[in-house]
Every structure is written in C-alpha cells, then in structure tokens.
Design a protein around this motif. Sequence first.
Motif, PDB file in Angstrom:
ATOM      1  N   PHE A  51      -5.660   4.216  -3.419  1.00 18.73           N
ATOM      2  CA  PHE A  51      -4.739   4.181  -2.189  1.00 18.73           C
ATOM      3  C   PHE A  51      -5.737   3.861  -1.062  1.00 18.73           C
ATOM      4  CE2 PHE A  51      -3.582   7.852  -4.859  1.00 18.73           C
ATOM      5  CZ  PHE A  51      -2.605   7.285  -5.392  1.00 18.73           C
ATOM      6  N   PHE A  59      -3.031   7.395   2.722  1.00 19.52           N
ATOM      7  CA  PHE A  59      -2.936   8.610   1.839  1.00 19.52           C
ATOM      8  C   PHE A  59      -3.097   9.764   2.695  1.00 19.52           C
ATOM      9  CE2 PHE A  59      -4.758  11.327  -1.638  1.00 19.52           C
ATOM     10  CZ  PHE A  59      -3.486  11.800  -2.198  1.00 19.52           C
ATOM     11  N   LYS A 109       0.855  -1.279  -0.077  1.00 15.97           N
ATOM     12  CA  LYS A 109       0.016  -0.025   0.027  1.00 15.97           C
ATOM     13  C   LYS A 109       0.969   1.324   0.072  1.00 15.97           C
ATOM     14  CE  LYS A 109      -3.757  -2.164   2.624  1.00 15.97           C
ATOM     15  NZ  LYS A 109      -4.674  -2.041   3.700  1.00 15.97           N
ATOM     16  N   ILE A 143       1.394   4.307  -3.430  1.00 12.78           N
ATOM     17  CA  ILE A 143       1.213   5.707  -3.042  1.00 12.78           C
ATOM     18  C   ILE A 143       2.730   6.447  -3.708  1.00 12.78           C
ATOM     19  CG2 ILE A 143       1.481   7.549  -1.398  1.00 12.78           C
ATOM     20  CD1 ILE A 143      -0.386   5.524   0.447  1.00 12.78           C
ATOM     21  N   PHE A 150      -7.983   8.649  -6.054  1.00 18.15           N
ATOM     22  CA  PHE A 150      -8.211   8.445  -4.752  1.00 18.15           C
ATOM     23  C   PHE A 150      -8.632   6.771  -4.409  1.00 18.15           C
ATOM     24  CE2 PHE A 150     -10.425   8.887  -0.506  1.00 18.15           C
ATOM     25  CZ  PHE A 150      -9.496   9.668   0.204  1.00 18.15           C
ATOM     26  N   TYR A 199       3.226   8.827  -6.967  1.00 17.99           N
ATOM     27  CA  TYR A 199       3.867  10.173  -6.701  1.00 17.99           C
ATOM     28  C   TYR A 199       5.072  10.268  -7.380  1.00 17.99           C
ATOM     29  CZ  TYR A 199       6.653  13.502  -4.125  1.00 17.99           C
ATOM     30  OH  TYR A 199       7.708  14.820  -3.963  1.00 17.99           O
ATOM     31  N   MET A 211      -3.573  13.427  -7.248  1.00 13.32           N
ATOM     32  CA  MET A 211      -3.488  11.969  -6.558  1.00 13.32           C
ATOM     33  C   MET A 211      -5.031  11.898  -6.086  1.00 13.32           C
ATOM     34  SD  MET A 211       0.272  11.448  -5.080  1.00 13.32           S
ATOM     35  CE  MET A 211       0.257   9.764  -4.291  1.00 13.32           C
ATOM     36  N   LYS A 212      -5.188  12.941  -5.089  1.00 12.53           N
ATOM     37  CA  LYS A 212      -6.428  13.052  -4.367  1.00 12.53           C
ATOM     38  C   LYS A 212      -7.806  13.272  -5.255  1.00 12.53           C
ATOM     39  CE  LYS A 212      -8.109  16.151  -0.810  1.00 12.53           C
ATOM     40  NZ  LYS A 212      -9.225  16.921  -1.292  1.00 12.53           N
ATOM     41  N   THR A 240      -6.984   4.876   2.246  1.00 17.93           N
ATOM     42  CA  THR A 240      -7.522   6.170   2.574  1.00 17.93           C
ATOM     43  C   THR A 240      -6.640   6.768   3.527  1.00 17.93           C
ATOM     44  OG1 THR A 240      -9.887   5.351   1.881  1.00 17.93           O
ATOM     45  CG2 THR A 240      -9.381   7.453   3.161  1.00 17.93           C
TER      46      THR A 240
END
Length: 338
Positions: free
Chosen positions: A305, A310, A267, A271, A302, A275, A297-298, A307
């Motif tokens: 990831f 993130f 996980k 992320i 979303f 990035y 990314m948000k 939550t």
Amino acid sequence: MEYEISPDYLPISPCSLRTNTTVGCDIYLLAKTTIEVRFVLYCRGDAVFDETKKDMLVAQRIKSLFIKKDEQETYFDYLENNFQHIVSDTSIPTDERIKIVHSAATNLVKDLYNDPRSGNVERTKTFANNMVDYVIKDSKAAESLLKLAVHEYYTYTHSVNVAAVGTLFGQDLGLGVNDLKGLCAGILLHDVGKTRISADILNKKGKLTKEEFEIIKKHPEFGIEVLEETGVQFKEERIITLQHHENDDGSGYPYGLKKDEIQPCGKIARIIDVYDALTANRSYKDALRPFAALQEMKDEMFHCFDTELFREFIHFLGPYDPRKRAKISSKRYTTLAR
Ligand SMILES: [Fe+2]
C-alpha cells in the motif's frame, strides 16, 4: 407461536413502495391464524399502489410484505427505477432507506457478474451516480451506510459494503463528486474480468498451481476487455479495474507498477480490495472482523500500500468518529486519475 415462512416468498419493506406506481409483481400479506399462515394477495402487479393501500398498511402497522421469489427480478428493477424517489423520501427512516439501497445494489452486482454486458455495466454506473449523490446530500445516510457496512460486513451484501466503504473513504479524503462516482462504480466493477475465468479455478479449494495463478493474474486485463466491449469509456473505472492488484513496492500484477506509477484511484482500490478479501467469507477461510483485517494488512501486507493512504484508511475506519477526527495529512486528494 412460531411459523415457518415459505421459502417461495421473499419479505420486502413496505417503505420501498411509492404511492401511485405499479410494482410489476404481485404483493402479498402474511395472514396468520392459530392453525395456519397464508399469503394473501394484497396488490396485483399491474394495479396501482395508491394512498388507500398505503394508509391501510400504516393503520394495521404492517412491517413486512411479501413477493414470490421467482418474481424478485421485477421488484429489484422497480427499486432501481425508483431509487432517487425512495432515497429522498424523508418520511422513510434513514436506516430503512439504506437497507433498500443495499438490496437493490446487491441484486445489481449479482446481475453484473452473471452477465457483464453493456446494459448491466451502465446500470452499475447509474447506480453508483445515484448512490454518491445520495450520500453526499445526506450525512446521516453516509453514517448509517458505514455503520451497516462495517457491522454487517459478513453478509451476502459484502461487495456492496466494500463499495460503500471505498466511496465514503474517498469522501473522507476530500474527493469531488465526479471522482467519487468513478470510484464507487470502479469498485463495483473491478473484478468483472473474473467472469472470463473458469469457475473451477476461481472456486478451487486447494492451492492454485503456478499455471492457474497465471490465469488469475489476467483478470485485470480481462476486465478492461469487458469494459471496452461495452463501448463505454470510463476513466477511473478502467484504472481501478486494471490497477487494483498493483503493489506499492512493484510486486503486484499485471504490470508490476510501483509507487507513483500507480494512479491514486489504483492505490485506493488496492487497499479496498485487500480489505474486501480479508473481510469476506470464503470457502477456505473465515472472514476477519474489520479491525482484525486492518491489523493483518498492517502486519503482513504493508508493502502493498501507499503508506500515507493506508494511514488515512486506518484512521477513517478506526475506532474514532471519522467525521470528527483531525486529518492526519494536510495533503488533499483532489483527483483520482492523472
Ligand atoms: Fe481482483
């Protein structure tokens, strides 16, 4: 007067040279006169760099030395072999030490992706161990590394910057030393399976065909093959290599795992990988600045990831001092792989 420095030579930091060692490649000084610049042999590769030579550099306030570009491999090997001494030398300013760490790491990653055989995989692991030991011992180093990684995200040291961001994020989450070492090495190694895919597909400028994308999707499993061929079993590195494209909602690859079917380090790697992709300069698009990358990314990804992780990442990288902020979650990530 402006001088053009020869493309055949590479500047190096005098701080990177330890006294009473031999570097293995010739080292030059730049001699400037009103009519020319010349490289003058300062220390032969097989000669000992001793106190007298060092004192002379200090007395003359020499800020840069030079090596021949075609001998740079020897110099980078020297840096790697002397890594622990260089980073624990408190007479070298922290920012300077971090730059040396960066140049050694960048060379290592280049070697790894050119020739991902066991020697280079083991070098990567050793390097990750040393780097984690260093940033854990020296909080100023961690700060300096993060500053460099975020502000110079666009440079050729990109993958090293991303490994640094991932490692420091892991530290911020409360991971222990061994997990951090696995995380750092895993991030450096995670795309090693791409070395099994043709450059024509990897570097294709236009849209990939369905068949080409199916080949790309195999790189996590190719990566496991590469790691297995080295004969070394690294738990976190394997999970990160295999799971860094799995999405929280099950839409990722290679297995379409979802939520807690994905290991904590998988996980985190997801992320960090996104990035990485958004902040890197690619042939087909411009790099985003770190905070614009977080926004995208948000807004757009979303679902990919975990939550809570993130949110932790946004707070970690966000405009607040990560070391002073309050944790948004009481959950501690005490282990990376179940
Ligand atoms: Fe990947």
